[in-house]
Design a protein around this motif. Structure first.
Motif, short mmCIF file in Angstrom:
data_model
loop_
_atom_site.label_atom_id
_atom_site.label_comp_id
_atom_site.label_asym_id
_atom_site.label_seq_id
_atom_site.Cartn_x
_atom_site.Cartn_y
_atom_site.Cartn_z
N VAL A 111 0.93 -1.25 0.04
CA VAL A 111 0.00 -0.08 -0.07
C VAL A 111 0.91 1.42 0.00
CG1 VAL A 111 -1.92 1.23 1.25
CG2 VAL A 111 -1.56 -1.24 1.44
N ILE A 112 0.58 2.15 -0.87
CA ILE A 112 1.12 3.43 -1.09
C ILE A 112 0.27 4.47 -0.76
CG2 ILE A 112 2.46 5.10 -2.35
CD1 ILE A 112 3.60 2.94 -3.90
N ALA A 113 0.09 5.48 0.26
CA ALA A 113 -0.62 6.66 0.28
C ALA A 113 -0.61 7.42 -0.85
CB ALA A 113 -0.63 7.21 1.50
N TYR A 114 -1.72 7.85 -1.39
CA TYR A 114 -1.79 8.53 -2.57
C TYR A 114 -1.05 9.95 -2.36
CZ TYR A 114 -3.57 12.15 -5.76
OH TYR A 114 -3.49 13.15 -6.87
N SER A 115 -0.91 10.63 -1.28
CA SER A 115 0.02 11.87 -1.08
C SER A 115 1.24 11.52 -1.19
CB SER A 115 -0.21 12.67 0.07
OG SER A 115 -0.16 11.33 1.10
N ASP A 116 1.80 10.34 -0.74
CA ASP A 116 3.22 9.70 -0.84
C ASP A 116 3.40 9.62 -2.51
OD1 ASP A 116 3.89 9.95 1.71
OD2 ASP A 116 3.16 7.85 2.24
N PHE A 117 2.61 8.88 -2.99
CA PHE A 117 2.84 8.44 -4.52
C PHE A 117 3.09 9.90 -5.41
CE2 PHE A 117 2.59 6.94 -8.74
CZ PHE A 117 2.51 5.72 -8.53
N VAL A 118 2.21 10.93 -5.12
CA VAL A 118 2.46 12.25 -5.72
C VAL A 118 3.78 13.06 -5.20
CG1 VAL A 118 1.45 14.34 -6.06
CG2 VAL A 118 -0.18 12.43 -6.08
N ASN A 119 3.83 12.89 -3.76
CA ASN A 119 5.08 13.64 -3.52
C ASN A 119 6.47 12.90 -3.92
OD1 ASN A 119 3.70 15.46 -1.87
ND2 ASN A 119 4.00 14.26 0.03
N PHE A 120 6.67 11.89 -3.95
CA PHE A 120 7.78 11.17 -4.53
C PHE A 120 7.63 10.93 -5.93
CE2 PHE A 120 7.73 9.98 -0.10
CZ PHE A 120 8.89 10.40 0.50
N GLY A 121 6.55 10.81 -6.72
CA GLY A 121 6.43 10.75 -8.06
C GLY A 121 6.58 9.58 -9.01
N SER A 122 6.70 8.44 -8.10
CA SER A 122 6.75 7.11 -8.73
C SER A 122 6.88 5.93 -7.71
CB SER A 122 7.86 6.81 -9.78
OG SER A 122 9.17 6.67 -8.98
N GLU A 123 6.55 4.90 -8.05
CA GLU A 123 6.32 3.77 -7.03
C GLU A 123 7.69 3.55 -6.57
OE1 GLU A 123 5.41 -1.18 -7.42
OE2 GLU A 123 4.10 0.28 -8.23
N ALA A 124 9.05 3.39 -7.55
CA ALA A 124 10.10 3.22 -7.30
C ALA A 124 10.78 4.19 -6.09
CB ALA A 124 11.11 3.26 -8.38
N LYS A 125 10.54 5.26 -6.36
CA LYS A 125 11.25 6.34 -5.37
C LYS A 125 10.26 6.21 -4.00
CE LYS A 125 12.77 9.70 -8.73
NZ LYS A 125 12.47 11.03 -9.55
N VAL A 126 8.83 5.80 -3.97
CA VAL A 126 8.27 5.66 -2.82
C VAL A 126 8.99 4.50 -2.08
CG1 VAL A 126 6.20 4.84 -1.78
CG2 VAL A 126 5.91 6.42 -3.52
N LYS A 127 9.11 3.61 -2.76
CA LYS A 127 10.04 2.30 -2.26
C LYS A 127 11.40 2.47 -1.45
CE LYS A 127 7.86 -1.53 -4.77
NZ LYS A 127 8.17 -2.54 -6.03
N GLU A 128 11.99 3.39 -2.30
CA GLU A 128 13.46 3.96 -1.70
C GLU A 128 13.02 4.70 -0.43
OE1 GLU A 128 15.57 6.35 -4.66
OE2 GLU A 128 15.09 4.86 -5.99
N ALA A 129 12.24 5.38 -0.37
CA ALA A 129 12.07 6.47 0.86
C ALA A 129 11.30 5.61 1.92
CB ALA A 129 11.12 7.63 0.46
N GLY A 130 11.18 4.26 1.72
CA GLY A 130 10.61 3.46 2.53
C GLY A 130 9.31 3.74 3.08
N LYS A 131 8.40 4.18 2.15
CA LYS A 131 7.03 4.42 2.30
C LYS A 131 5.90 3.71 1.88
CE LYS A 131 7.58 8.79 4.44
NZ LYS A 131 6.74 8.97 5.40
N MET A 132 6.48 2.39 1.26
CA MET A 132 5.47 1.66 0.98
C MET A 132 5.23 0.61 2.14
SD MET A 132 5.40 -1.49 -2.02
CE MET A 132 5.05 -0.57 -3.39
N ARG A 133 3.97 0.34 2.62
CA ARG A 133 3.77 -0.39 3.56
C ARG A 133 3.10 -1.82 2.95
NH1 ARG A 133 0.27 3.68 4.17
NH2 ARG A 133 -1.56 2.34 4.47
#
Length: 364
Positions: free
Chosen positions: A322-344
């Motif tokens: 799960v990725i929060a919509y706001s995190d997806f938009v802030n980081f710009g891609s799924e890969a970058k969300v994962k890198e930032a440790g924001k995927m749950r």
């Protein structure tokens, strides 16, 4: 899940339905398709979907949808079968929420069935017919329950008390949704009887162009009249909305809206309102093949949300990423969300939040 448009004849119901049924009513990305002459599947305008499209650049985009039903105009005596009464009440019973259109504009060229414009009287006319139908349901049930209550059956006595409270309220002109019950009483005795006046309702005040951005005196009267009803009230200029849908290009429609001081068509607001009224929310899947909005009831668990895609996903559910919509938009891609440790990683108990971007892992 269906929302039914109801109202007296000549209040703008069909014009509104036609607005919603016209591809141009929303924007270039929101088409509409008709299943039957009077049922439309309308896409729910959602700016989040467009944002995800920009970021992911998928092959296709699929919005969430809501079903809108255009129900024949109701007249006095419908509960006794007057006009298209029985058909009307049958159609309305099959819907999950009601969009009640009220005429809130003056125009001598459009005849009012009761000779003058009075949205509160119009509302009461329809309310009364629906309440009378619900009263029939209460009386039938009460006959059976009273017999069991007399024998000392405790459960029947509890139900009898609830039914008598319903009867008293309906006879006083109060809709079921405005009669107070505990959660348990409602779940056990009220909800199973599927009362028409227990359905969630949104009052749609049809105003003229001058009142499209601010509303008018009639709208205020409606707000005041329904204050205790736990109901939504919105206003839109249905005739003007119809004119907007006639314009050829998206740019022309935007210019027309700007001239009126509106940021989007009122119909878009109405569709989102209907979606909320039906207690629905959205989660997204976002990949290069497609970005898609999926419709779930508020409070759905991760496996239930997975089941909307395919029943196998629910049966063999392992986990959800799960990725929060706001995190997806802030980081710009799924890969970058994962890198930032924001995927749950969430399990079977997880309650999906509106706007979650999700991947499901399953094994069948």
């Amino acid at each position: 899940m269906k929302a039914g448009i109801v109202g007296l004849p000549n209040v703008g119901k069909s014009t509104l339905f036609n607005c919603l049924s016209n591809a141009k009513a929303q924007s270039a990305n929101f088409p509409f398709c008709t299943i039957e002459p009077n049922i439309g599947v309308v896409n729910v305008p959602d700016t989040r979907l467009q944002k995800l499209e920009e970021l992911v650049n998928p092959e296709r985009v699929l919005p969430a949808t809501v079903e809108i039903v255009d129900i024949a105009g109701l007249v006095k005596g419908a509960s006794k079968g007057e006009g298209l009464g029985n058909q009307f009440l049958g159609n309305i019973r099959e819907t999950d929420a009601i969009l009640h259109v009220l005429r809130c504009f003056d125009n001598d060229n459009i005849v009012h069935v009761d000779g003058s414009v009075n949205p509160i009287r119009d509302k009461e006319t329809i309310d009364m017919e629906l309440q009378l139908k619900d009263l029939e349901t209460v009386d039938k049930k009460l006959e059976k329950v009273k017999r069991a209550a007399k024998t000392g059956n405790k459960e029947a006595q509890k139900e009898e008390a609830v039914l008598l409270k319903l009867k008293q309220g309906l006879e006083a002109g109060i809709s079921v949704r405005a009669i107070e019950f505990s959660e348990d009483e409602h779940a056990e005795f009220v909800h199973p009887l599927q009362f028409i006046t227990d359905k969630p309702v949104m009052y749609v005040c049809n105003v003229d162009e001058d009142a499209a951005t601010t509303g008018n005196v009639y709208v205020e009267q409606v707000r005041e009249a329904v204050a205790k009803e736990n109901a939504e009230v919105i206003f839109l200029a249905v005739g003007t909305e119809a004119d907007i849908t006639e314009l050829e290009s998206y740019e022309e429609r935007q210019m027309f809206l700007e001239d009126l001081g509106l940021t989007e068509p009122g119909s878009a607001k109405l569709i989102r309102g209907a979606y909320k009224l039906l207690n629905l929310e959205t989660y997204f899947t976002a990949g290069v093949k497609e970005v898609r909005a999926w419709t779930i009831p508020v409070g759905a668990t991760a496996p239930q949300a997975a089941g909307v895609i395919h029943t196998d996903f629910e049966k063999g559910f392992i986990r959800a990423e799960v990725i929060a919509y706001s995190d997806f938009v802030n980081f710009g891609s799924e890969a970058k969300v994962k890198e930032a440790g924001k995927m749950r990683v969430e399990g079977k108990e997880y309650i999906v939040k509106d706007g979650d971007v999700m991947h499901f892992r399953f094994n069948v």
